[in-house]
Enzyme design. Structure first.
Site, PDB file in Angstrom:
ATOM      1  N   LYS A   1       0.501  -1.409   0.413  1.00  0.00           N
ATOM      2  CA  LYS A   1      -0.196  -0.142  -0.097  1.00  0.00           C
ATOM      3  C   LYS A   1       0.942   1.239   0.207  1.00  0.00           C
ATOM      4  O   LYS A   1       0.255   1.826  -0.933  1.00  0.00           O
ATOM      5  CB  LYS A   1      -0.594  -0.248   1.141  1.00  0.00           C
ATOM      6  CG  LYS A   1      -2.345  -1.254   1.477  1.00  0.00           C
ATOM      7  CD  LYS A   1      -2.764  -1.448   2.130  1.00  0.00           C
ATOM      8  CE  LYS A   1      -3.714  -2.721   2.793  1.00  0.00           C
ATOM      9  NZ  LYS A   1      -4.240  -2.770   4.088  1.00  0.00           N
TER      10      LYS A   1
ATOM     11  N   GLN B   1      -4.594  -1.180   9.692  1.00  0.00           N
ATOM     12  CA  GLN B   1      -4.060  -2.525   8.789  1.00  0.00           C
ATOM     13  C   GLN B   1      -5.041  -4.185  10.097  1.00  0.00           C
ATOM     14  O   GLN B   1      -4.562  -3.685  11.281  1.00  0.00           O
ATOM     15  CB  GLN B   1      -2.371  -2.595   8.831  1.00  0.00           C
ATOM     16  CG  GLN B   1      -2.443  -4.209   7.887  1.00  0.00           C
ATOM     17  CD  GLN B   1      -3.316  -4.252   6.511  1.00  0.00           C
ATOM     18  OE1 GLN B   1      -3.443  -3.246   6.040  1.00  0.00           O
ATOM     19  NE2 GLN B   1      -4.059  -5.278   6.116  1.00  0.00           N
TER      20      GLN B   1
ATOM     21  N   ASP C   1     -11.394   3.117   4.711  1.00  0.00           N
ATOM     22  CA  ASP C   1     -11.405   1.243   4.268  1.00  0.00           C
ATOM     23  C   ASP C   1     -13.056   1.628   4.559  1.00  0.00           C
ATOM     24  O   ASP C   1     -13.439   0.108   4.759  1.00  0.00           O
ATOM     25  CB  ASP C   1     -11.130   0.389   6.492  1.00  0.00           C
ATOM     26  CG  ASP C   1     -10.515   0.084   5.755  1.00  0.00           C
ATOM     27  OD1 ASP C   1      -9.311  -0.341   4.645  1.00  0.00           O
ATOM     28  OD2 ASP C   1      -9.509  -0.471   6.559  1.00  0.00           O
TER      29      ASP C   1
END
Ligand SMILES: NC(=O)c1ccc[n+]([C@@H]2O[C@H](COP(=O)([O-])OP(=O)(O)OC[C@H]3O[C@@H](n4cnc5c(N)ncnc54)[C@H](OP(=O)(O)O)[C@@H]3O)[C@@H](O)[C@H]2O)c1
Length: 320
Positions: free
Chosen positions: A77, A121, A144
């Site tokens: 990422k 994460q 997200d």
């Protein structure tokens, strides 16, 4: 993201069964190529936006613990952000960190104007309540798409941030010219990060949607009888070979979201990645199929970049 480990002896069996039945007829959907095209167009948009409005779009990442798969996803990422001209900073925290410390870091990113998007994460270590951490993210920076406010907006038919993997699956279908309008879609898996938001997206109206959607899970009585109905079958269960050729209608499109590590001593890293679909045998039945790796994974990264850019535009009072 869950990464299942399966023993080496079993891994060899998987490969053998797959190879013996391999008579590929399905067209391979090249997620890597489609994602590269999407990323190039996002990079051009980021560059134009930076010229008009400093600072660059920014992504703050929080990574807790030493899970090798999580570290590798975060590196991917970070690289993708740099390539697209998105500023990124990762806060790496020890696995033993308290929930309060993780939430404090989220709140620092919430206040910091350099970061338009925040990504925690997952998974977090067991002693940390993931939902509490997700709720602490400012919903206007929640790239997200997991905050209840964004999940609710999606269900209400007014999506803002949609989780990157389902958004990537939808974009893959659109870019590859696969018709969803009126199609019967069966999704295996009902997680908040993949199955549920994908069902909401494909059930919606408009382009890349308007499908009739069935969602299956471990409580589904006869999984194969459901999956055999699908024009488009999406596997997101996290189990290698969960979908075999008998479960697929001839001519169906098969999208494999799963990623599991299978021990493989012939590889430098000692493992290889496989999806949820018995690729060889299903390729002989399906009309089109995504590979693992190189299918949905690259689209997930591309759509994360899309969400960070969207967050930056929203911070300027704009939208899509
Ligand atoms: N390519 C990417 O970018 C990407 C992104 C995210 C995730 N993934 C991968 O996608 C897979 C799923 O991830 P996730 O986070 O959604 O996993 P998850 O949270 O573990 O959810 C798995 C879902 O599959 C269902 N399931 C498990 N075994 C099943 C079976 N035998 N039959 C029917 N349903 C079954 C579970 O049902 P219950 O709800 O009843 O338990 C659950 O709803 C994993 O391999 C993950 O690594 C890939």
């Amino acid at each position: 993201m869950a990464v299942a480990e399966i023993p080496g002896s079993l891994a060899a069996d998987f490969q053998e069964v797959d190879q013996s039945k391999k008579r590929q007829t399905a067209r391979v959907i090249d997620g890597k190529a489609i994602a590269a095209k999407v990323r190039a167009s996002l990079a051009a948009e980021v560059s134009a936006l930076r010229e008009a409005h400093a600072p660059s779009p920014g992504l703050g990442v929080i990574l807790v613990g030493n899970d090798p798969a999580s570290h590798s996803y975060v590196r991917g990422k970070e690289r993708a952000c740099e390539e697209a001209g998105i500023f990124t900073e990762t806060m790496r925290l020890e696995g033993g960190v308290s929930q309060r410390e993780v939430v404090d870091q989220v709140e620092r990113f919430n206040r910091d104007k350099r970061f338009h998007g925040i990504l925690v994460q997952l998974p977090l270590p067991d002693h940390i309540d993931e939902r509490a951490v997700i709720r602490s993210v400012d919903p206007s920076k929640d790239v997200d798409g997991l905050h209840p406010e964004n999940a609710g907006l999606l269900l209400a038919g007014a999506p803002r941030f949609v989780p990157a993997t389902p958004l990537g699956v939808q974009r893959l279908l659109i870019e590859d010219g696969i018709e969803t309008n009126g199609a019967k879609v069966v999704i295996c898996g009902r997680s908040n990060i993949v199955g549920m938001p994908l069902a909401a997206l494909l059930l919606g109206r408009g382009r890349g949607a308007n499908a009739t959607v069935t969602v299956c899970h471990t409580g589904t009585r006869d999984l194969a009888s459901e999956t055999r109905q699908a024009d488009i079958l999406v596997a997101a269960v996290g189990e290698p070979r969960a979908i075999t050729s008998e479960m697929v209608k001839p001519g169906a499109v098969v999208i494999d979201v799963g990623i599991s590590r299978v021990e493989d001593q012939s590889r430098r890293r000692g493992y290889r990645l496989v999806g949820d679909v018995a690729y060889g045998e299903v390729s002989a039945v399906a009309s089109a199929i995504t590979p693992v790796p190189g299918g949905v994974g690259p689209m997930t990264i591309a759509m994360l970049l899309h969400n960070v850019l969207l967050a930056r535009k929203l911070s300027l009072g704009g939208g899509r």
